[in-house]
Design an enzyme around this catalytic site. Structure first.
Site, PDB file in Angstrom:
ATOM      1  N   ASP A 162      -5.453  -7.006  -1.265  1.00 47.40           N
ATOM      2  CA  ASP A 162      -4.354  -6.215  -0.711  1.00 47.40           C
ATOM      3  C   ASP A 162      -3.355  -7.128   0.010  1.00 47.40           C
ATOM      4  O   ASP A 162      -2.146  -7.023  -0.177  1.00 47.40           O
ATOM      5  CB  ASP A 162      -4.909  -5.153   0.246  1.00 47.40           C
ATOM      6  CG  ASP A 162      -3.795  -4.315   0.858  1.00 47.40           C
ATOM      7  OD1 ASP A 162      -3.177  -3.535   0.116  1.00 47.40           O
ATOM      8  OD2 ASP A 162      -3.528  -4.467   2.064  1.00 47.40           O
ATOM      9  N   GLY A 172     -13.429   5.818   8.571  1.00 50.89           N
ATOM     10  CA  GLY A 172     -12.412   6.134   7.555  1.00 50.89           C
ATOM     11  C   GLY A 172     -11.332   5.076   7.425  1.00 50.89           C
ATOM     12  O   GLY A 172     -10.298   5.302   6.805  1.00 50.89           O
ATOM     13  N   GLU A 190     -12.430   1.706   2.857  1.00 51.34           N
ATOM     14  CA  GLU A 190     -12.828   2.603   1.787  1.00 51.34           C
ATOM     15  C   GLU A 190     -14.287   2.364   1.385  1.00 51.34           C
ATOM     16  O   GLU A 190     -14.871   1.341   1.739  1.00 51.34           O
ATOM     17  CB  GLU A 190     -11.914   2.386   0.573  1.00 51.34           C
ATOM     18  CG  GLU A 190     -10.488   2.854   0.848  1.00 51.34           C
ATOM     19  CD  GLU A 190      -9.559   2.570  -0.318  1.00 51.34           C
ATOM     20  OE1 GLU A 190      -9.926   2.875  -1.452  1.00 51.34           O
ATOM     21  OE2 GLU A 190      -8.453   2.047  -0.059  1.00 51.34           O
ATOM     22  N   PHE A 209       1.626  12.993  -4.367  1.00 49.34           N
ATOM     23  CA  PHE A 209       1.567  13.917  -3.237  1.00 49.34           C
ATOM     24  C   PHE A 209       0.231  13.745  -2.515  1.00 49.34           C
ATOM     25  O   PHE A 209      -0.465  14.686  -2.201  1.00 49.34           O
ATOM     26  CB  PHE A 209       1.767  15.368  -3.729  1.00 49.34           C
ATOM     27  CG  PHE A 209       2.049  16.342  -2.620  1.00 49.34           C
ATOM     28  CD1 PHE A 209       3.132  16.160  -1.785  1.00 49.34           C
ATOM     29  CD2 PHE A 209       1.222  17.449  -2.409  1.00 49.34           C
ATOM     30  CE1 PHE A 209       3.389  17.055  -0.752  1.00 49.34           C
ATOM     31  CE2 PHE A 209       1.468  18.340  -1.383  1.00 49.34           C
ATOM     32  CZ  PHE A 209       2.556  18.148  -0.550  1.00 49.34           C
ATOM     33  N   LYS A 214       0.684  -7.870  -1.088  1.00 52.26           N
ATOM     34  CA  LYS A 214       1.859  -7.758  -0.212  1.00 52.26           C
ATOM     35  C   LYS A 214       2.588  -9.092  -0.096  1.00 52.26           C
ATOM     36  O   LYS A 214       3.816  -9.155  -0.083  1.00 52.26           O
ATOM     37  CB  LYS A 214       1.433  -7.243   1.166  1.00 52.26           C
ATOM     38  CG  LYS A 214       0.956  -5.793   1.132  1.00 52.26           C
ATOM     39  CD  LYS A 214       0.269  -5.392   2.426  1.00 52.26           C
ATOM     40  CE  LYS A 214      -0.292  -3.980   2.322  1.00 52.26           C
ATOM     41  NZ  LYS A 214      -1.225  -3.687   3.438  1.00 52.26           N
ATOM     42  N   LYS A 265       2.180  -0.264  -4.417  1.00 56.66           N
ATOM     43  CA  LYS A 265       2.304  -1.714  -4.596  1.00 56.66           C
ATOM     44  C   LYS A 265       2.184  -2.184  -6.044  1.00 56.66           C
ATOM     45  O   LYS A 265       2.762  -3.184  -6.427  1.00 56.66           O
ATOM     46  CB  LYS A 265       1.211  -2.419  -3.796  1.00 56.66           C
ATOM     47  CG  LYS A 265       1.502  -2.537  -2.330  1.00 56.66           C
ATOM     48  CD  LYS A 265       0.412  -3.308  -1.621  1.00 56.66           C
ATOM     49  CE  LYS A 265      -0.844  -2.495  -1.465  1.00 56.66           C
ATOM     50  NZ  LYS A 265      -0.710  -1.351  -0.551  1.00 56.66           N
TER      51      LYS A 265
END
Lengths: 342, 342
Positions: free
Chosen positions: A224, A210, A213, A11, A228, A128
């Site tokens: 990353d 923002g 990170e 969440f 993917k 992922k």
């Protein structure tokens, strides 16, 4: 009207966005797709809400994200000892897995996904890690149990990649994929190009806004993008390649001079993930490439993503754009649910 | 293995390509999708082949296209009095409608489609005419009869447009569509830009290369773009707009000077089809637009096509490319069949 019960694990930004969208689009989804999608459980890291009749989405969307929001909701609240054990006891049509991801262990996503599949539930994956570590295992177990797995949100979120390959290019032989799959690195490179600033300056700006990170290693180093790419390749070609099989080079060593030289030649540096099916297998690499400005990948700027598929029957197909935010990722999960049950 | 029987109406470039693809990809389709797709009838304009056990695709793919090829096949040959009457007598799972199209009457496609739907058959449409003239009627009749209608090949062939909107953007509100939907006009404009030649010269070149037809009015005047735009808009928004509702301007009046002026400003002239959902309804126009070169539509050159969808949840999504030839159009029909029955 088809009633679909959903368990949501996670969440955070995306899970909260999904609750918002399901709440605000309830009537549209019912009218257009004849689906009544109800979340019957939300499992966070510390607390869970379980309501068999469906959680009050209006109420939950007014709560904060993370555990704090789950606590605010108040009703039907459980403290979690072990999220996998809890999931074991619940029934639903589909699990939407949106927990914080760890690409090295694949947890807690993998435990959630495996448990759901063992119960015959369909799964929509946003995190992922589990797919990076256990793609083939998940596919085979799902096949065995008659469960279906969708993963639009795990590759480039809003941008159609997996579903484009599987649905829109059905019947084609895809022999190469090239893509800009990470918004943060693309943002940094775009800033370096447009403002003639150094990598360090661009990274700092991205962090202040923002977009990057505090610990940007996963993005900057290409992990990353590699994750993917790996999910795409393993799903499309049924391979079981691992992160270590990806030849990897990040953008941290790109200098102002590199960018200036590219600009002088009317070119652009992009971090490109590339998967090529060769006769001996699939070759994967993530590497900064100096592209001609006529290359469609140079049309993806800032947080934009882009993927190009090379096919035998339909030629070259590029998709570019798609928002890169939690709402867009949540929308990718909603799309998957609709396409599972429409 | 699921057995799918297909009736094919039309044996021109696309119909012949489809037979070739089905023949060469038989094993791939069986292995990957568990489908055994058999053509049980090919209905041309003068002759038909009807073989209940499935036509020998190897044999037929070695024949010429058009009636001549159907005659060469020889076996199980029928002379056609009325293709609609013949279709009435046949049974199959799906009709692939690939007859020569007439965008003013919608025939003979509409009769074929209507007959198939009345028999509860699913339909994969390649010919635009019937959809331009009777989109809503076909959708409603199909809904009534429980038949499904797919039309990837009727909008931009290989480039995913309708299926992107319906599948990959499921759950999104699409409020604007912009596209370069006609390869011939795009080819002519690209030549005018790259070679600084006049419209007349570029058209003549395109005709010599077999890209523009002897009577190029449908392409040049924007009618082909308008037809595809109309099919997209009516299908996505459920409207029943007509060709007369499209504000239409072709490329015949674009001069060398117009192109030179655009180039001087670092811009490109493209023939753009645009559909915008306003509060009062849907506004359609086909018009040459001077686009900034940063606009993704300027990435579609020569016979390339491109479409941009504007959505509420996923931002802006562009697809660019896709081969523009009979093989690619046939592949679009194959994709639709696979997605109907996978």
């Amino acid at each position: 009207m088809k009633y679909i019960s959903v368990i949501l694990t996670g969440f955070g930004n995306v899970g909260h966005s999904l609750v918002n969208i399901l709440n605000s689009k309830k009537n549209v989804i019912a009218g257009q797709y004849k689906l009544d999608i109800r979340i019957t459980a939300v499992i966070g890291s510390r607390y869970a809400i379980i309501e068999e009749q469906g959680i009050d989405l209006q109420r939950l969307s007014n709560c904060d994200k993370h555990s704090k929001g789950i606590q605010q909701y108040g009703k039907c609240l459980y403290e979690i000892v072990n999220s996998k054990d809890l999931l074991e006891k619940l029934e639903a049509d589909v699990l939407i897995e949106a927990s914080p991801t760890n690409i090295e262990t694949g947890e807690p996503g993998f435990s959630h996904i495996y448990t759901a599949i063992s119960k015959g539930m369909d799964v929509v994956v946003l995190s992922k890690g589990a797919l990076v570590q256990h793609s083939k295992e998940i596919q085979e177990f799902a096949h065995l149990k008659g469960a279906r797995v969708k993963m639009s949100g795990a590759t480039a979120a809003a941008l159609p990649t997996i579903d484009l390959a599987q649905y829109n290019l059905a019947g084609n032989d895809i022999y190469k994929i090239q893509g800009i799959l990470n918004g943060t690195t693309n943002y940094i490179l775009t800033r370096m190009h447009k403002k003639n600033i150094s990598f360090t300056e661009a990274l700092q700006e991205a962090q202040e806004e923002g977009i990057a990170e505090a610990n940007p290693k996963l993005d900057i180093g290409g992990f990353d993008t590699a994750s993917k790419l790996l999910i795409l390749a393993n799903t499309i070609w049924g391979t079981s390649l691992r992160l270590k099989d990806v030849a990897l080079e990040g953008i941290e060593n790109i200098t102002r001079e590199d960018v200036a030289a590219a600009v002088r030649d009317d070119k652009t540096i992009k971090l490109v993930g590339e998967a090529v099916r060769e006769s001996y297998g699939v070759r994967l690499r993530v590497v900064p490439i100096v592209l001609e400005n006529s290359n469609i990948l140079t049309r993806a700027d800032y947080k934009d993503k882009a993927v190009v598929f090379y096919t035998d029957l339909m030629g070259t197909m590029a998709v570019v754009g798609g928002a890169s935010d939690p709402k867009a990722a949540a929308a990718a999960a909603l799309k998957d649910v609709i396409n599972l049950f429409r």
